[in-house]
Every structure is written in C-alpha cells, then in structure tokens.
Design an enzyme around this catalytic site. Sequence first.
Site, PDB file in Angstrom:
ATOM      1  CB  CYS A 194       1.034   2.003 -18.287  1.00  0.00           C
ATOM      2  SG  CYS A 194       1.821   3.316 -17.363  1.00  0.00           S
TER       3      CYS A 194
ATOM      4  CG  HIS B 252       3.869  -1.457 -17.789  1.00  0.00           C
ATOM      5  ND1 HIS B 252       4.551  -0.527 -18.546  1.00  0.00           N
ATOM      6  CD2 HIS B 252       3.288  -0.762 -16.773  1.00  0.00           C
ATOM      7  CE1 HIS B 252       4.392   0.669 -18.005  1.00  0.00           C
ATOM      8  NE2 HIS B 252       3.634   0.558 -16.934  1.00  0.00           N
TER       9      HIS B 252
ATOM     10  CG  ASN C 149       5.963   3.274 -15.684  1.00  0.00           C
ATOM     11  OD1 ASN C 149       5.901   3.167 -16.910  1.00  0.00           O
ATOM     12  ND2 ASN C 149       4.900   3.176 -14.907  1.00  0.00           N
TER      13      ASN C 149
HETATM   14  O1  UT7 Z   1       2.404   2.116 -14.743  1.00  0.00           O
HETATM   15  C1  UT7 Z   1       1.103   2.470 -14.445  1.00  0.00           C
HETATM   16  C2  UT7 Z   1       0.639   2.165 -13.151  1.00  0.00           C
HETATM   17  N1  UT7 Z   1       1.426   2.613 -12.041  1.00  0.00           N
HETATM   18  C3  UT7 Z   1       1.861   1.698 -11.189  1.00  0.00           C
HETATM   19  O2  UT7 Z   1       1.744   0.514 -11.458  1.00  0.00           O
HETATM   20  C4  UT7 Z   1       2.396   2.172  -9.875  1.00  0.00           C
HETATM   21  C5  UT7 Z   1       1.849   1.303  -8.790  1.00  0.00           C
HETATM   22  N2  UT7 Z   1       2.239   1.716  -7.443  1.00  0.00           N
HETATM   23  C6  UT7 Z   1       3.494   1.556  -6.984  1.00  0.00           C
HETATM   24  O3  UT7 Z   1       4.379   1.124  -7.691  1.00  0.00           O
HETATM   25  C7  UT7 Z   1       3.733   1.823  -5.531  1.00  0.00           C
HETATM   26  O4  UT7 Z   1       2.497   2.015  -4.878  1.00  0.00           O
HETATM   27  C8  UT7 Z   1       4.634   3.068  -5.263  1.00  0.00           C
HETATM   28  C9  UT7 Z   1       6.052   2.767  -5.691  1.00  0.00           C
HETATM   29  C10 UT7 Z   1       4.088   4.288  -5.968  1.00  0.00           C
HETATM   30  C11 UT7 Z   1       4.662   3.342  -3.762  1.00  0.00           C
HETATM   31  O5  UT7 Z   1       5.090   2.180  -3.063  1.00  0.00           O
HETATM   32  P1  UT7 Z   1       4.220   1.621  -1.830  1.00  0.00           P
HETATM   33  O6  UT7 Z   1       4.967   0.474  -1.299  1.00  0.00           O
HETATM   34  O7  UT7 Z   1       2.824   1.353  -2.352  1.00  0.00           O
HETATM   35  O8  UT7 Z   1       4.251   2.812  -0.824  1.00  0.00           O
HETATM   36  P2  UT7 Z   1       3.032   3.553  -0.123  1.00  0.00           P
HETATM   37  O9  UT7 Z   1       2.436   4.551  -1.044  1.00  0.00           O
HETATM   38  O10 UT7 Z   1       2.133   2.539   0.507  1.00  0.00           O
HETATM   39  O11 UT7 Z   1       3.807   4.305   1.005  1.00  0.00           O
HETATM   40  C12 UT7 Z   1       4.522   3.606   2.054  1.00  0.00           C
HETATM   41  C13 UT7 Z   1       5.303   4.618   2.854  1.00  0.00           C
HETATM   42  C14 UT7 Z   1       4.472   5.842   3.249  1.00  0.00           C
HETATM   43  O12 UT7 Z   1       4.890   6.265   4.530  1.00  0.00           O
HETATM   44  P3  UT7 Z   1       4.024   5.891   5.829  1.00  0.00           P
HETATM   45  O13 UT7 Z   1       2.669   6.467   5.591  1.00  0.00           O
HETATM   46  O14 UT7 Z   1       4.013   4.387   5.874  1.00  0.00           O
HETATM   47  O15 UT7 Z   1       4.790   6.537   6.940  1.00  0.00           O
HETATM   48  C15 UT7 Z   1       4.880   6.880   2.221  1.00  0.00           C
HETATM   49  O16 UT7 Z   1       4.729   8.189   2.693  1.00  0.00           O
HETATM   50  O17 UT7 Z   1       6.401   5.113   2.080  1.00  0.00           O
HETATM   51  C16 UT7 Z   1       6.342   6.537   2.012  1.00  0.00           C
HETATM   52  N3  UT7 Z   1       6.836   6.964   0.707  1.00  0.00           N
HETATM   53  C17 UT7 Z   1       8.121   7.199   0.445  1.00  0.00           C
HETATM   54  N4  UT7 Z   1       9.217   7.146   1.235  1.00  0.00           N
HETATM   55  C18 UT7 Z   1      10.406   7.448   0.681  1.00  0.00           C
HETATM   56  C19 UT7 Z   1       6.124   7.144  -0.438  1.00  0.00           C
HETATM   57  N5  UT7 Z   1       6.945   7.506  -1.438  1.00  0.00           N
HETATM   58  C20 UT7 Z   1       8.195   7.554  -0.907  1.00  0.00           C
HETATM   59  C21 UT7 Z   1       9.463   7.864  -1.430  1.00  0.00           C
HETATM   60  N6  UT7 Z   1      10.536   7.800  -0.623  1.00  0.00           N
HETATM   61  N7  UT7 Z   1       9.631   8.220  -2.739  1.00  0.00           N
END
Ligand code: UT7
Length: 331
Positions: free
Chosen positions: A116, A256, A286
């Site tokens: 990225c 970004h 993204n």
């Molecule tokens: O560009 C290059 C670099 N990439 C990035 O910068 C991405 C960085 N990461 C992120 O933007 C975020 O971590 C994500 C958007 C990928 C995920 O958001 P998060 O707030 O970090 O969610 P998480 O992975 O901590 O998951 C929280 C909860 C989980 O459920 P439990 O375990 O709390 O019950 C996940 O299973 O949200 C759940 N979850 C979803 N729920 C609905 C994860 N993805 C989804 C989804 N829809 N698409």
Amino acid sequence: MSKISAAITAVGAYVPDYVLSNKVLETLVDTNDEWITSRTGIKERRILKEEGQGTSFLAINAAKDLLKKQNLDPKEIDLVIVATATPDMPVASTAVYTATQIGATNAFAYDLQAACSSFLYGLSTATSYIESGRYKKVLLIGADKMSSIIDYTDRATCIIFGDGAGAVLLEPNTEGLGFQDEYLRSDGTGREFLKIEAGGSILPPSQETLDNKQHFVHQDGRTVFKFAVSNMADVCEKIMQRNNLSHDDVSWLVPHQANMRIIDATANRMNLQDDKVLKNIHRYGNTTSATLPLLLNDFESKLKKGDNLVFAAFGGGFTWGSIYLKWAYNS
Ligand code: UT7
C-alpha cells in the site's frame, strides 16, 4: 541557478464502472452495511469485470486521462513507473506494456512494489530522477486490480479492497514548489501479518497452494490496524516537526485510504481539522497503490498553488512513510 525540485504538474485517474456495494457483499459473506460503514467508512468499491484485463488496463486508462487533460504528447515522457502490488503477470513489467500502449515510445519503464506504500515510495523515486536533472518528465501511475487477489468468501478482506488507478506527471520546478521532504520507513518483521503466501519463490504455485487458498491476500487485520495507526501518525508528526509545520501550515493531509479510523487517528495526532483531510474511501475502498493519486484527482480543483500537502501511507511489509510537497498549480 535556482535549485530544481520535482513538482506534480498534472493528474489523471480511472476507476471501473462496476460498483460493488456493501449491500451486495451482504449476499456473499456474513457481514452487513452497518458493520462495514462503522468499522471502515467504506460504502462501495469499483471492480474491473472486463474479461482478460489486468492492472495495465486501469493504468493505461488513468494515463490516457492525464494525457488528454494536459494535452501532452506521450513521446515527451522520459520514464513511466507503475506502482502496483498486482502486476499483470510476475514477468514482464506492467509499466513497460502501459508505456507502449499509451504511445510513450521514448520512455523506459518499470514496476515498483511496496504494497500500500507503492505510490508513496514511487513519488520518492520519481522526484529523485527529476531533481538529479537526468529526466524532465516522469509519469508515475498507481494502479491495482485488488479483486484479482481477494477471496470473496473471506469477510476480513473482501469488504476492504477495490480496483482503480491514478496517474501524476512530475516535472522540474525552480520556484521552490513541489517535493520538500520525505520520511520513509520499513520493517520486515511485519510480513507475517499481511501477505500472499504462495506464488512467489518460497512457495511456488501447486495444487496444494490452490486448495489452501494461499494465492489470496491474508491479513491479521487487528495487528495491521494497530501498526498503521501509530506509524502513520508518527511519520506525519515527524515530517511536520522537521519542517517546522504547525497544523495551520498544513493545507491538506493526503492519507492512504485503508480505514476511516486510521485516517482520523492520523489527522487527530496532527491536530488537523476534518475539512483539511482528503477522503474518498467511502466510494472506492482501499485501492492499494491507487489511493493517493485518486485523491489528488478527485480533489484537484481544491488544491491551490503553494498549498502544503502531507502524504501518508502504511502497507504490507511493513512499509510506511510521509512526504511533504508544495502543490504547484491551480487547475
Ligand atoms: O492498506 C494496507 C493495510 N491494511 C489495513 O490498514 C487494514 C487494517 N485493519 C483494519 O482496517 C481492520 O482491522 C479491519 C477493518 C480489517 C477489521 O476491523 P476490526 O475493528 O479490527 O475488527 P476485528 O478484526 O477486530 O474483528 C471484530 C469483530 C470480530 O468478531 P468477534 O470476534 O468480536 O465476535 C470479527 O469476527 O468483527 C468481526 N468481523 C466482522 N463482522 C462483520 C470481522 N470482519 C467482519 C465483517 N462483518 N466483514
């Protein structure tokens, strides 16, 4: 003789027509519009559906948009760099094909890959060529067909990424405008957290890698998020301090577009008002190497000659950094 700096003198862009909305994603994986919007800020992304077309298709169209707007003869271009994490093929270079297709027959060309941060690093490379005096017109394109490496059954990645391309032209400037400073970083311990495991020299393609879905992007979102938030804010703070820029001096943050919460955290650390922060993540998601030039293209009419722009990116590898540049023209 006044010092030569490298200035952006034109921009162009291209995104595919097909819109992949949060509503459609709800039919593919267990997710919902409310979760995606509140956790990422993304509403929709563009997907390249044309059969047999790759990243070069996006790059060529972005470059053609720039050439047309600038009324520029492609034969005048010295160098074409395509910043991309999704080249048409591992060998041969997407930039070479792009240069030929747009008629840049006097240019040499190559690809640049830093996930990225590809476009940000490309800006560093392109400006160095101009500042050295060796070349006069460098076309830098950020383009990615992320849909080609995304598993549309994996809700952790498929909601984030989209396809697109943006292009900028860099030329010498003697008025003190253009590139001012950069602070670029990388850390190889980060590659465990965001990668495509197979298809490279460590793990060549096999039936097993296909069955294991190892040709798709995998990320530990939470870890990447944590690093992105602190590192993007750190480099922006550093570049402001080093150049004696207060938040009043910064005209625009060009961040970004990975996650709205990462963008907001960076802006907060810089003490910047929201109306100085360029954002289009809700429309494109993204697009990896294309996020920064797509912002420049979308907000071109707001950017004024002399404005102080701070670019920031964070990506796989890990790679990250910030560039401070003075905008060089009124559109
Ligand atoms: O560009 C290059 C670099 N990439 C990035 O910068 C991405 C960085 N990461 C992120 O933007 C975020 O971590 C994500 C958007 C990928 C995920 O958001 P998060 O707030 O970090 O969610 P998480 O992975 O901590 O998951 C929280 C909860 C989980 O459920 P439990 O375990 O709390 O019950 C996940 O299973 O949200 C759940 N979850 C979803 N729920 C609905 C994860 N993805 C989804 C989804 N829809 N698409």
